[in-house]
Motif scaffolding. Sequence first.
Motif, PDB file in Angstrom:
ATOM      1  N   GLN A  26      46.262  32.645  51.715  1.00 26.66           N
ATOM      2  CA  GLN A  26      46.041  31.196  51.827  1.00 26.66           C
ATOM      3  C   GLN A  26      44.788  30.712  51.098  1.00 26.66           C
ATOM      4  O   GLN A  26      44.100  29.798  51.551  1.00 26.66           O
ATOM      5  N   VAL A  27      44.486  31.318  49.937  1.00 25.28           N
ATOM      6  CA  VAL A  27      43.345  30.832  49.169  1.00 25.28           C
ATOM      7  C   VAL A  27      43.667  29.463  48.584  1.00 25.28           C
ATOM      8  O   VAL A  27      44.830  29.126  48.341  1.00 25.28           O
ATOM      9  N   ASP A  28      42.632  28.671  48.358  1.00 29.13           N
ATOM     10  CA  ASP A  28      42.821  27.330  47.809  1.00 29.13           C
ATOM     11  C   ASP A  28      42.988  27.336  46.290  1.00 29.13           C
ATOM     12  O   ASP A  28      43.441  26.348  45.708  1.00 29.13           O
ATOM     13  N   GLY A  29      42.588  28.417  45.651  1.00 32.62           N
ATOM     14  CA  GLY A  29      42.705  28.529  44.200  1.00 32.62           C
ATOM     15  C   GLY A  29      42.321  29.929  43.764  1.00 32.62           C
ATOM     16  O   GLY A  29      41.722  30.694  44.534  1.00 32.62           O
ATOM     17  N   ILE A  30      42.644  30.276  42.512  1.00 27.93           N
ATOM     18  CA  ILE A  30      42.392  31.618  41.987  1.00 27.93           C
ATOM     19  C   ILE A  30      41.627  31.521  40.671  1.00 27.93           C
ATOM     20  O   ILE A  30      42.011  30.770  39.764  1.00 27.93           O
ATOM     21  N   ILE A  31      40.540  32.282  40.575  1.00 25.74           N
ATOM     22  CA  ILE A  31      39.796  32.428  39.322  1.00 25.74           C
ATOM     23  C   ILE A  31      40.073  33.826  38.784  1.00 25.74           C
ATOM     24  O   ILE A  31      39.887  34.822  39.490  1.00 25.74           O
ATOM     25  N   TYR A  32      40.508  33.903  37.539  1.00 31.60           N
ATOM     26  CA  TYR A  32      40.881  35.171  36.914  1.00 31.60           C
ATOM     27  C   TYR A  32      39.822  35.549  35.879  1.00 31.60           C
ATOM     28  O   TYR A  32      39.537  34.774  34.962  1.00 31.60           O
ATOM     29  N   ILE A  33      39.220  36.745  36.009  1.00 32.51           N
ATOM     30  CA  ILE A  33      38.150  37.183  35.115  1.00 32.51           C
ATOM     31  C   ILE A  33      38.669  38.275  34.187  1.00 32.51           C
ATOM     32  O   ILE A  33      39.102  39.338  34.646  1.00 32.51           O
ATOM     33  N   GLY A  34      38.619  38.037  32.880  1.00 37.41           N
ATOM     34  CA  GLY A  34      39.071  39.018  31.908  1.00 37.41           C
ATOM     35  C   GLY A  34      38.019  40.064  31.615  1.00 37.41           C
ATOM     36  O   GLY A  34      36.819  39.832  31.763  1.00 37.41           O
ATOM     37  N   CYS A  35      38.481  41.259  31.166  1.00 38.94           N
ATOM     38  CA  CYS A  35      37.566  42.300  30.670  1.00 38.94           C
ATOM     39  C   CYS A  35      36.930  41.862  29.354  1.00 38.94           C
ATOM     40  O   CYS A  35      35.807  42.234  29.036  1.00 38.94           O
ATOM     41  N   HIS A  36      37.700  41.114  28.568  1.00 35.83           N
ATOM     42  CA  HIS A  36      37.253  40.628  27.274  1.00 35.83           C
ATOM     43  C   HIS A  36      38.033  39.341  26.984  1.00 35.83           C
ATOM     44  O   HIS A  36      38.994  39.014  27.694  1.00 35.83           O
ATOM     45  N   SER A  37      37.616  38.625  25.963  1.00 36.68           N
ATOM     46  CA  SER A  37      38.305  37.371  25.643  1.00 36.68           C
ATOM     47  C   SER A  37      39.654  37.674  25.023  1.00 36.68           C
ATOM     48  O   SER A  37      39.729  38.204  23.916  1.00 36.68           O
ATOM     49  N   HIS A  38      40.705  37.360  25.730  1.00 39.89           N
ATOM     50  CA  HIS A  38      42.050  37.599  25.232  1.00 39.89           C
ATOM     51  C   HIS A  38      42.988  36.582  25.855  1.00 39.89           C
ATOM     52  O   HIS A  38      42.636  35.870  26.793  1.00 39.89           O
ATOM     53  N   SER A  39      44.183  36.529  25.323  1.00 38.13           N
ATOM     54  CA  SER A  39      45.183  35.601  25.831  1.00 38.13           C
ATOM     55  C   SER A  39      45.920  36.228  27.004  1.00 38.13           C
ATOM     56  O   SER A  39      46.446  37.333  26.894  1.00 38.13           O
ATOM     57  N   LEU A  40      45.936  35.514  28.110  1.00 34.12           N
ATOM     58  CA  LEU A  40      46.636  35.969  29.307  1.00 34.12           C
ATOM     59  C   LEU A  40      48.068  35.462  29.251  1.00 34.12           C
ATOM     60  O   LEU A  40      48.305  34.269  29.131  1.00 34.12           O
TER      61      LEU A  40
END
Length: 347
Positions: A128-142
């Motif tokens: 039930q989180v209000d939002g998700i922050i996704y952290i990359g290992c490096h700058s790339h396209s998810l």
Amino acid sequence: MATIKEISQCVGVSIATVSKVLNNQKGVSKETEKAVLAAAKKLNYRPNLYARHLKTGDSKTLGIIAEDLTVFNTPDIIDGIGVCCESRSYHYILGNLRFNKQFGHSVGHGQKKSRLVNDMVEQMLSKQVDGIIYIGCHSHSLATLSIPKDTRFVCAYCYSEDHSIPAVIYDDCEAARNVTKMLLSKGHSKIGIVAGVKDSWHTNNRLLGVQEALYEHAVPYNPHFIRYGDWTRDLGYQLAPELLKEGVTAIFAMNDLMAMGVLDYCNQHDIEVGKDVALIGFDNREISSVCRPALSSVALPLFEIGHTAASVMLDLIEKGEKNENNQIRLSCAIIERESTALEAQDI
């Protein structure tokens, strides 16, 4: 653990009054507020966040998904998120995909990675989180995510193929352009480049920045001054003599590890970095300030990336606000140390 009812009995006020104090609502005198907070502390009261979520519809909790907690950039980004959350009375739950441990620098395993990401997203949403922050290992396209459309999602240190998803990254191109301008201002026109792997977002954007700066200063771009590495110290060591044979007076290594390899080679072959050749790295890792000579480097705005990503997310949650520019690029800073101290004519 105490309940709101026990606090109300201790202070001699209604449960509603205690609830107002604990939820920072108005309508309670300062004296009563002080008494309620003192009783809550004395009775070791802790709020039931899940019960509050059921009542209000928001959990005041973010989910953080890190591609790998062991990668150098991730802790400072999480620190920035944490500070922003604390300032706005939010909490967070942390999930670790362990990509670097499982896959290293490999660009493959796309299906497996996507499955791991989507499974972790489902876990976060189930909490039930209000939002998700996704952290990359490096700058790339998810790659496109299999998540409900109403899920609040922000990328940090990477970006999404879905351009409606906000992303906070740093400006590789600008940073490399500024490094090149700094070396040119010191009289270096023969600048060697220890680049990263050829298919890397970082490599290509940093090379673009180098080329733009050379063009602006009417200095010809020489492809013989470029060598491609693999981000490791050993490759920096191996590529250093090739660039030095080309007659370069300065070397820009695209990360500190490869720069340390160049420094190792120079130290072992009586070439004085900072006197015989200028050297600058990228990332401003801890080792750059303690090696000898101290290594000039580019400092990444990691804390700021995390803080900005969290601020964007909390604005989405609280105000429904979206930034007009969904890809926010932050500037880096050049940290000059002994390895670039002298002008070219003094080398």
